[in-house]
Write a protein that holds these residues in place. Structure first.
Motif, short mmCIF file in Angstrom:
data_model
loop_
_atom_site.label_atom_id
_atom_site.label_comp_id
_atom_site.label_asym_id
_atom_site.label_seq_id
_atom_site.Cartn_x
_atom_site.Cartn_y
_atom_site.Cartn_z
N ASN A 115 -3.49 17.49 81.25
CA ASN A 115 -2.10 17.31 80.82
C ASN A 115 -1.87 15.83 80.50
OD1 ASN A 115 0.57 17.92 80.27
ND2 ASN A 115 1.20 17.89 82.41
N PRO A 116 -2.35 15.38 79.34
CA PRO A 116 -2.26 13.95 79.02
C PRO A 116 -0.81 13.49 78.85
CG PRO A 116 -2.99 15.18 77.10
CD PRO A 116 -2.93 16.15 78.24
N TYR A 117 -0.63 12.18 78.90
CA TYR A 117 0.70 11.60 78.75
C TYR A 117 1.25 11.90 77.36
CZ TYR A 117 -0.87 8.93 82.78
OH TYR A 117 -1.36 8.56 84.00
N GLU A 171 3.81 2.74 72.04
CA GLU A 171 3.47 1.62 72.95
C GLU A 171 3.46 2.07 74.40
OE1 GLU A 171 5.77 -1.94 72.64
OE2 GLU A 171 5.14 -2.32 70.58
N ARG A 172 4.48 2.83 74.81
CA ARG A 172 4.56 3.27 76.20
C ARG A 172 3.40 4.22 76.56
NH1 ARG A 172 9.90 3.24 74.58
NH2 ARG A 172 9.91 5.49 74.13
N VAL A 173 3.11 5.16 75.68
CA VAL A 173 2.02 6.11 75.95
C VAL A 173 0.67 5.40 75.96
CG1 VAL A 173 0.83 8.18 75.14
CG2 VAL A 173 3.32 8.12 75.15
N SER A 190 -2.34 1.81 67.79
CA SER A 190 -1.37 0.76 68.06
C SER A 190 -0.01 1.20 67.51
CB SER A 190 -1.78 -0.56 67.42
OG SER A 190 -1.54 -0.55 66.03
N ALA A 191 1.04 0.61 68.04
CA ALA A 191 2.39 0.91 67.55
C ALA A 191 2.57 0.45 66.12
CB ALA A 191 3.42 0.27 68.47
N PHE A 222 -5.84 6.18 72.33
CA PHE A 222 -5.17 6.54 71.09
C PHE A 222 -4.06 7.52 71.40
CE2 PHE A 222 -8.57 9.50 71.77
CZ PHE A 222 -8.03 10.74 71.45
N VAL A 223 -3.16 7.66 70.45
CA VAL A 223 -2.05 8.59 70.56
C VAL A 223 -2.06 9.48 69.33
CG1 VAL A 223 0.48 8.77 70.56
CG2 VAL A 223 -0.62 6.99 71.91
N ILE A 224 -1.85 10.76 69.54
CA ILE A 224 -1.69 11.70 68.43
C ILE A 224 -0.20 11.83 68.14
CG2 ILE A 224 -2.06 14.06 67.62
CD1 ILE A 224 -4.67 12.47 68.04
#
Length: 86
Positions: free
Chosen positions: A19-21, A44-46, A83-84, A64-66
């Motif tokens: 359950n990722p952030y 940025e927060r994630v 990155s943001a 990384f963020v999806i």
């Protein structure tokens, strides 16, 4: 979230592994360029939380963020960002 927490406890793993952030934001319109600051802040927060978890677990990869719409894209418009600024 509770199901993931209970299952992770049951099999003795870190809940984050299943359950990722994540964060959900609203009011984003890429065509009108509305909500981009809110999206950048969420990214940025994630990323920061994920980097802290990577550090805790000794993961050396770059986090990384999806980014995806919550409905209607059928997989189109899904982005992976590191990155943001992206």
């Amino acid at each position: 979230n509770q199901v993931a927490a209970d299952f992770a406890k049951l099999i003795d793993i870190d809940e984050w592994q299943i359950n990722p952030y994540f964060e959900k934001i609203s009011g984003l319109d890429f065509q009108e360029r509305e909500g981009e600051d809110a999206l950048a802040g969420a990214v940025e927060r994630v990323l920061a939380k994920t980097q802290a978890k990577y550090d805790e677990l000794g993961i050396t990869d770059q986090p990384f963020v999806i980014v995806k719409a919550d409905a209607g894209t059928y997989g189109m418009g899904v982005m992976s960002v590191k990155s943001a600024d992206e």
